[in-house]
Structures are given as C-alpha cells and as structure tokens.
Design an enzyme around this catalytic site. Structure first.
Site, mmCIF file in Angstrom:
data_model
loop_
_atom_site.group_PDB
_atom_site.id
_atom_site.type_symbol
_atom_site.label_atom_id
_atom_site.label_comp_id
_atom_site.label_asym_id
_atom_site.label_seq_id
_atom_site.Cartn_x
_atom_site.Cartn_y
_atom_site.Cartn_z
ATOM 1 N N SER A 62 0.842 -1.206 0.000
ATOM 2 C CA SER A 62 0.000 0.000 0.000
ATOM 3 C C SER A 62 0.874 1.253 0.000
ATOM 4 O O SER A 62 1.997 1.244 0.520
ATOM 5 C CB SER A 62 -0.882 0.021 1.244
ATOM 6 O OG SER A 62 -1.549 -1.210 1.378
HETATM 7 N N1 SAM Z 1 -0.524 -4.106 3.814
HETATM 8 C C1 SAM Z 1 0.233 -4.822 2.834
HETATM 9 C C2 SAM Z 1 1.631 -4.279 2.718
HETATM 10 O O1 SAM Z 1 2.016 -3.381 3.488
HETATM 11 O O2 SAM Z 1 2.351 -4.778 1.866
HETATM 12 C C3 SAM Z 1 -0.429 -4.768 1.501
HETATM 13 C C4 SAM Z 1 -1.570 -5.696 1.423
HETATM 14 S S1 SAM Z 1 -2.115 -5.982 -0.211
HETATM 15 C C5 SAM Z 1 -2.797 -4.461 -0.668
HETATM 16 C C6 SAM Z 1 -3.506 -7.016 0.150
HETATM 17 C C7 SAM Z 1 -3.112 -8.427 0.545
HETATM 18 O O3 SAM Z 1 -4.309 -9.083 0.970
HETATM 19 C C8 SAM Z 1 -2.536 -9.245 -0.576
HETATM 20 O O4 SAM Z 1 -1.290 -9.752 -0.201
HETATM 21 C C9 SAM Z 1 -3.560 -10.372 -0.759
HETATM 22 O O5 SAM Z 1 -2.997 -11.610 -1.149
HETATM 23 C C10 SAM Z 1 -4.172 -10.452 0.616
HETATM 24 N N2 SAM Z 1 -5.483 -11.104 0.667
HETATM 25 C C11 SAM Z 1 -6.491 -11.067 -0.240
HETATM 26 N N3 SAM Z 1 -7.537 -11.802 0.188
HETATM 27 C C12 SAM Z 1 -7.187 -12.308 1.402
HETATM 28 C C13 SAM Z 1 -7.849 -13.126 2.374
HETATM 29 N N4 SAM Z 1 -9.086 -13.590 2.184
HETATM 30 N N5 SAM Z 1 -7.187 -13.429 3.503
HETATM 31 C C14 SAM Z 1 -5.927 -12.986 3.724
HETATM 32 N N6 SAM Z 1 -5.246 -12.196 2.842
HETATM 33 C C15 SAM Z 1 -5.871 -11.864 1.718
#
Ligand code: SAM
Length: 214
Positions: A62
């Site tokens: 993000s």
């Molecule tokens: N906050 C993170 C960082 O600082 O890098 C960025 C997160 S990224 C925008 C969103 C993440 O949510 C991705 O790695 C994705 O694989 C994960 N994700 C999507 N659906 C999910 C779920 N049901 N449970 C856990 N993680 C999930």
C-alpha cells in the site's frame, strides 16, 4: 541502501505530515522501518514515494499515506492485540508490531506470507504470528482483538470481524460499494457499532468466503 534514512525523512514530510497526519508515534514507527526491505531491489528508491508497488502474485504494497492514515486511526498502544488481514509485503505489519503488543497477520498467498516472515524475522520482530489462510472471516482462534485492520477491499463489513473485536475496539478497512471504495473506521462500544468513512481508496480485492470470488 546507504541513503535510505534521508529518503524516509523526505517521505514523511512530503506524503504524511503535509497531508495532515501528525501522529508522532506512527511517524516514529515509520521512521524506524526500512521500507525498501519489503520490495524488490529494483523498486528500492520508489518505495520511498507514495506509489503502491508490485510485490508479486498481482498484489501491491500500500502507498505510504494510506498505511499511515489507517494506522493512525487505530490509536494503538503497547497493550493492544491486533489482527491484520492481508499481510502482503509485511510492511504494514512492521508498523503495527512497532506500536502494539502482539500482531496476528493472515495472508492467503503462502509465498507472500513466507517472504514477509523472512523480512520481519531479519528485522528482529518478535511479536508477530503469521497465519496462512482466508482472513475474510477473521481468525477466531486468537480472538478477541483490540484492533483489526484489513488491507484489501471487501464489499461489506463481515459480522465475524465485529464479533471478534473487543468492546472499545476499532476496525479499519476498505469497503467497495457501487464500484467505489472508501476506508471505514468502525468502533464498538457497549455493543453499539459506529461507522465512519475517512477517505476514498484503491485497494486490491479481498478474496475469500466473505470476500470476492477468486
Ligand atoms: N498491507 C500490505 C503491505 O504493506 O504490503 C499490503 C496488502 S495488499 C494491498 C492485500 C493483501 O491481501 C494481498 O497480499 C492479498 O494476497 C491479501 N489477501 C487477499 N484476500 C485475502 C484473504 N481472504 N485473507 C488474507 N489475505 C488476503
């Protein structure tokens, strides 16, 4: 990366303070974390801009303003137990772990979870539990939590997350309604739920049982 401390200061001034976030605890946490460690080497310098950058598997780290904003509304302290849904690169996890007592972070993509764990272990974080799985329904094994942060977008606020939040607790999460994403802050007090939108957003979708289809 030799000059990263200067880049962190510039990033804090340009994208955090000048956008109205003055929370000194959050800023100090951000100051202490080498953001370039969470991205591929070719993105090292760019990691100190506000761009969401690719981290593999079609996911992104993000932007720094969004990470700072979502952290500041959680009003974290060293007694808090936090659930993070969407570990991604682990950068947001590092900020949370710096400010709270314990962080439980869940990621559905195994490779991302393992990679973030290696980075955070190398940075010597000891208060993070990594879980691989679907966080769209929270993670009831360690509930209740003082704070919950979701870093991918849902189409509604899952009841399971409200149930796993302590009284007096706060959730921050993006929700997409009519193709428009907003960041919601949800507070639970005496079983009353208060919801507020604090910003628009542009997150990847949360895939899972209570989320979007893969
Ligand atoms: N906050 C993170 C960082 O600082 O890098 C960025 C997160 S990224 C925008 C969103 C993440 O949510 C991705 O790695 C994705 O694989 C994960 N994700 C999507 N659906 C999910 C779920 N049901 N449970 C856990 N993680 C999930």
């Amino acid at each position: 990366m030799a000059n990263y401390k200067n880049l962190i200061e510039k990033m804090i001034n340009l994208y955090i303070i000048s956008n109205g976030i003055h929370d000194s605890a959050v800023i100090d946490a951000i100051r202490s974390i080498p953001r370039h460690s969470f991205v591929e080497e070719s993105f090292s310098e760019l990691s100190y801009t506000d761009a969401p950058l690719p981290i593999g598997h079609k996911q992104t780290i993000s932007g720094i303003y969004t990470a700072a904003l979502m952290t500041s509304v959680l009003e974290l302290n060293k007694n808090h137990k936090v659930l993070e849904i969407g570990t991604g690169s682990g950068y947001q996890t590092a900020i949370l772990a710096n400010l709270a007592s314990e962080v439980y972070t869940i990621e559905r993509i195994r490779e991302l979870s393992l990679k973030s764990r290696t980075i955070l272990d190398n940075l010597d974080f000891k208060n993070i539990t990594f879980i691989i799985g679907d966080g769209s329904i929270g993670f009831k094994e360690y509930a209740p939590y003082d704070r919950i942060i979701v870093t991918a977008c849902l189409s509604e606020i899952p009841k399971s997350l409200i149930d796993q939040l302590k009284d007096g607790g706060i959730i921050v999460m993006p929700v997409e309604i009519d193709y428009k994403q907003n960041i919601f802050v949800i507070k639970k007090n005496n079983d009353k739920i208060e919801k507020k939108i604090i910003a628009s957003a542009n997150f990847v979708k949360l895939i899972g049982k209570s989320g979007f289809a893969a």
